[in-house]
Design a protein around this motif. Structure first.
Motif, PDB file in Angstrom:
ATOM      1  N   GLY A   1       0.793  -1.224   0.000  1.00  0.00           N
ATOM      2  CA  GLY A   1       0.000   0.000   0.000  1.00  0.00           C
ATOM      3  C   GLY A   1       0.820   1.265   0.000  1.00  0.00           C
ATOM      4  O   GLY A   1       0.276   2.367   0.115  1.00  0.00           O
TER       5      GLY A   1
ATOM      6  N   ASN B   1      -4.890  -7.165   3.048  1.00  0.00           N
ATOM      7  CA  ASN B   1      -4.273  -6.085   3.827  1.00  0.00           C
ATOM      8  C   ASN B   1      -5.367  -5.322   4.568  1.00  0.00           C
ATOM      9  O   ASN B   1      -6.120  -4.567   3.963  1.00  0.00           O
ATOM     10  CB  ASN B   1      -3.481  -5.145   2.914  1.00  0.00           C
TER      11      ASN B   1
ATOM     12  N   GLY C   1      -4.491  -1.305   4.405  1.00  0.00           N
ATOM     13  CA  GLY C   1      -4.095  -0.545   3.229  1.00  0.00           C
ATOM     14  C   GLY C   1      -4.482  -1.212   1.927  1.00  0.00           C
ATOM     15  O   GLY C   1      -5.181  -2.230   1.890  1.00  0.00           O
ATOM     16  N   HIS C   2      -3.995  -0.637   0.860  1.00  0.00           N
ATOM     17  CA  HIS C   2      -4.268  -1.073  -0.508  1.00  0.00           C
ATOM     18  C   HIS C   2      -3.651  -2.449  -0.765  1.00  0.00           C
ATOM     19  O   HIS C   2      -2.574  -2.755  -0.276  1.00  0.00           O
ATOM     20  CB  HIS C   2      -3.668  -0.029  -1.463  1.00  0.00           C
ATOM     21  N   ASN C   3      -4.320  -3.281  -1.538  1.00  0.00           N
ATOM     22  CA  ASN C   3      -3.763  -4.589  -1.867  1.00  0.00           C
ATOM     23  C   ASN C   3      -3.987  -4.953  -3.332  1.00  0.00           C
ATOM     24  O   ASN C   3      -4.182  -6.107  -3.666  1.00  0.00           O
ATOM     25  CB  ASN C   3      -4.340  -5.678  -0.958  1.00  0.00           C
ATOM     26  N   GLY C   4      -3.926  -3.950  -4.203  1.00  0.00           N
ATOM     27  CA  GLY C   4      -4.177  -4.206  -5.610  1.00  0.00           C
ATOM     28  C   GLY C   4      -2.971  -4.037  -6.507  1.00  0.00           C
ATOM     29  O   GLY C   4      -3.127  -3.847  -7.719  1.00  0.00           O
ATOM     30  N   THR C   5      -1.759  -4.107  -5.946  1.00  0.00           N
ATOM     31  CA  THR C   5      -0.552  -3.908  -6.743  1.00  0.00           C
ATOM     32  C   THR C   5       0.218  -5.212  -6.877  1.00  0.00           C
ATOM     33  O   THR C   5       0.408  -5.947  -5.905  1.00  0.00           O
ATOM     34  CB  THR C   5       0.366  -2.850  -6.097  1.00  0.00           C
TER      35      THR C   5
ATOM     36  N   LYS D   1      -0.992  -2.149 -11.256  1.00  0.00           N
ATOM     37  CA  LYS D   1      -2.020  -1.887 -10.248  1.00  0.00           C
ATOM     38  C   LYS D   1      -3.330  -2.418 -10.777  1.00  0.00           C
ATOM     39  O   LYS D   1      -3.859  -1.915 -11.768  1.00  0.00           O
ATOM     40  CB  LYS D   1      -2.092  -0.401  -9.934  1.00  0.00           C
TER      41      LYS D   1
END
Length: 249
Positions: free
Chosen positions: A40, A222, A225-229, A247
């Motif tokens: 993230g 996650n 936080g972000h978990n699309g990478t 991403k």
């Protein structure tokens, strides 16, 4: 999972009246851009536990050693607890990677012996305004001691419960390597991945011809936080280098 954290917050307290300690609002970057990115962009959260799985030969231990060295460079206390490799094997990998900062190591896999030492260290580190990061390699090699030196199918669950409780209580950061089966699935109960705050996987690309052989680093869960990478990495004697980043969301 039973978490009795003794926070001093009374039953029935309004959530708006809860004061979060400043040090829990911090985010601890690893110093490895590709790992921070899939987490993230901000790295790890104090008191969190991250489950780290990977395909055979993908480089899980290599990435953890690089992370341990980078976190030590940032001034944090890092303990690498290995039930997979001896200290001599770990040292040879550190030499190959040309690590400059180092980190503490332990081969103690019996939690009744290990946890009091970690708790003492956590208190010392916290008093200095830093964070303790403990890396467990790997979950299936640790024993909570419930049945002495014997283990059973529930041992990994109990071990992860102990690690999670320790991190929540001491505001430490836990990173736990989990073994996967030959077909790439996580070994052990499906319960494990629901117990942790984040799950990161390091795979090997086999379908895309242009990226074949690259390591695929992805955060599959996650809470913070972000978990699309997804990061595609090349692996050499000196570690990892980023090839491409996608991403997905």
């Amino acid at each position: 999972m039973n978490l009795d954290l003794n926070t001093g917050i009374n039953f029935g307290t309004n959530i708006l009246d809860v004061d979060v300690p400043d040090h829990l609002r911090q985010r601890i970057k690893t110093g490895l851009p590709y790992l921070d990115e899939v987490m993230g962009g901000n790295g790890f959260v104090p008191s969190s536990v991250t489950f780290f799985t990977g395909d055979a030969g993908a480089g899980k231990s290599t990435m953890l050693q690089l992370t341990a060295d980078a976190l030590t460079r940032a001034g944090h206390a890092v303990v690498y607890v290995s039930g997979e490799e001896s200290p001599y094997q770990i040292k040879m990998t550190a030499e190959r990677l040309q690590l400059k900062n180092g980190y503490m190591i332990s081969g103690e896999t019996q939690l009744p012996e290990l946890m009091p030492k970690l708790r003492k260290l956590a208190n010392q580190v916290k008093a200095k305004g830093k964070y303790l990061v403990v890396m467990f390699d790997s979950l299936q090699t640790f024993n909570d001691g419930k049945y002495g030196l014997n283990t059973n199918s529930k041992t990994p669950i109990r071990v992860l419960e102990t690690i999670t409780s320790f991190c929540k209580e001491t505001h430490s950061i836990g990173i736990v390597i989990g073994q996967v089966t030959k077909d790439g699935k996580m070994a052990g109960a499906n319960t494990l991945k629901h117990m942790v705050d984040a799950k990161v996987h390091l795979g090997i690309e086999t379908k895309d011809e242009d990226l074949a052989g690259c390591r695929v680093l992805e955060c599959e869960k996650n809470r913070f936080g972000h978990n699309g990478t997804v990061c595609y990495l090349s692996l050499n004697d000196g570690g990892f280098s980023e090839v491409a980043t996608i991403k997905t969301v």
